[in-house]
Scaffold this active site. Structure first.
Site: not given
Ligand code: GLC
Length: 432
Positions: A403, A174
């Site tokens: 994460e 992102d």
């Molecule tokens: C965030 C990340 C994306 C991922 C999502 C769910 O938005 O940037 O890459 O798919 O989280 O984990």
């Protein structure tokens, strides 16, 4: 340092994460922060279930995602299976219901994400011990999977032949520094439409800024005003960037589909997909930047390459890129992973825009370590592959299934109880 758990213990804790995140239709990335089905997360999550021997659940994850595919072949980046107030922007902000062509139920967003689930389907097909089930499941999914790749090649083909992302969220990375310049040129939604929920659970210092969010929502507003016409988003979006990371995943998806189509004796489809794979591969190679020695994003609106070297460029390894370039990327991945050896940073630690804790601007992700390691293994660098496997193992054993992680010391940051970190631990790191 916590005591190093055995593979068995590590598997048990990883399995508990997937079980806790499983919902009726699909496994969500993380409770609270991401309470729906996410497109590219679905790939690793399916592999995690497979590693546990839960093959029906593994195939069901893919089936659920593809059941939300639109008639054009487009696959949405989020499927809003169950109402949940924990995430912004939810279905009301996207308003895809009135789109053209009309999407089927359930509600979804109107942008996509890298087609990693295609390669996961091929991996399940190769590994499923029940060959009848493997043929049945893959046979049922194959038309949707190839329609996805065809759509990417048709509707998202950029000037170099690489894949165009029309929103930073489409890249999956992102707030990568690679998007800073093109994002700055996009309209800003007013602050009052922002209802950020992410910063109530994760420190704001580890998330995108509010100005970035205003731009993210500004682009959603423009795409929405064009009626979610998935055939023409690359023409109308204020953000249009050929992304090497997305393209690399698409190359590998097309390659993998060729193989499975052949295995299912669908020669005609396989031949068509060979042409798609070649188109995508040429697009990826055309993004090579001699000066930076990496695959580099290209801003279609501005007509120039943008940003520093990032994990998106390293993903060339995953695609099986040109061997001389693979060697350059592997050397860079090694450099970024040292010291102290937590794993590959998401952008060049020596370049402007690097931030060790801010999401995709520096932190280490299990997913990125895996894409690079798996790519290195295939391109003939088992040393790098094993190094990354060992460091990622130490990381999750010590800090849990976060994460992402601070590259300076391996501290787990962002959300916790993360599905793809747990799933890849099962599939890649601690296979039983
Ligand atoms: C965030 C990340 C994306 C991922 C999502 C769910 O938005 O940037 O890459 O798919 O989280 O984990």
């Amino acid at each position: 340092m916590a005591e190093d758990p055995s593979d068995r213990e590590l598997r048990a804790t990883a399995a508990a994460v997937l079980v806790a995140n499983r919902r009726a239709h699909a496994t969500v990335p993380a409770p609270g922060l991401y309470p729906y089905q996410w497109c590219w997360d679905t790939g690793p999550i399916a592999l995690g279930w497979a590693a546990l021997g839960e093959w029906d659940q593994a195939w069901a994850e893919l089936r659920s995602l593809l059941s939300a595919q639109w008639p054009t072949g487009f696959v949405p980046h989020i499927v809003f299976w169950e109402p949940d107030d924990g995430y912004f922007p939810g279905p009301a902000v996207w308003g895809t219901g009135g789109g053209a062509p009309p999407p089927p139920a359930p509600q979804t967003t109107g942008i996509t994400q890298p087609p990693l689930p295609v390669s996961a389907a091929a991996a399940l097909f190769a590994a499923d011990p029940d060959r009848l089930r493997a043929r049945r499941e893959l046979g049922a999914l194959l038309p949707s999977l190839s329609a996805w790749v065809e759509w990417l090649c048709r509707a998202r083909r950029g000037p170099h032949g690489a894949v165009v992302a029309v929103h930073p969220w489409e890249t999956g990375m992102d707030n990568s520094p690679a998007w800073d310049e093109p994002l700055a040129e996009t309209p800003l939604a007013t602050n009052d439409v922002l209802e950020r929920r992410d910063t109530s659970t994760v420190s704001a210092a580890q998330r995108p800024t509010s100005v970035e969010y205003q731009h993210y929502l500004g682009i959603v507003g423009v795409l929405r005003s064009h009626g979610w016409d998935t055939e023409h988003q690359a023409e109308v979006s204020p953000f249009a960037v050929e992304d090497p990371g997305f393209t690399a995943i698409a190359v590998r998806a097309a390659d993998d589909l060729v193989e499975v189509a052949r295995a299912l004796d669908d020669t005609e489809r396989a031949d068509r997909l060979v042409a798609r794979a070649e188109q995508l591969r040429a697009g990826l190679e055309a993004l090579w930047d001699e000066e930076l020695q990496t695959y580099r994003a290209y801003d279609v609106r501005a007509g120039r390459p943008v940003g520093p070297a990032t994990a998106g460029g390293l993903a060339g390894l995953w695609a099986g890129c040109r061997p001389d370039r693979a060697a350059v990327l592997a050397a860079r991945a090694r450099a970024w992973a040292q010291p102290p050896g937590v794993g590959v940073t998401t952008s060049d630690p020596g370049a402007d825009g690097f931030d060790p804790v801010r999401y995709w601007r520096g932190p280490v992700w299990v997913l990125v370590n895996w894409l690079v390691a798996e790519g290195a293994r295939r391109s003939g660098d088992p040393g790098l592959a094993e190094h990354l496997r060992a460091t990622t193992r130490a990381l999750v054993a010590d800090a849990g299934f976060s994460e992402y992680y601070d590259p300076r010391d391996g501290t787990g940051i962002g959300g916790s109880g993360f599905s793809w970190s747990a799933a890849l631990t099962l599939w890649w790191i601690a296979r039983g």
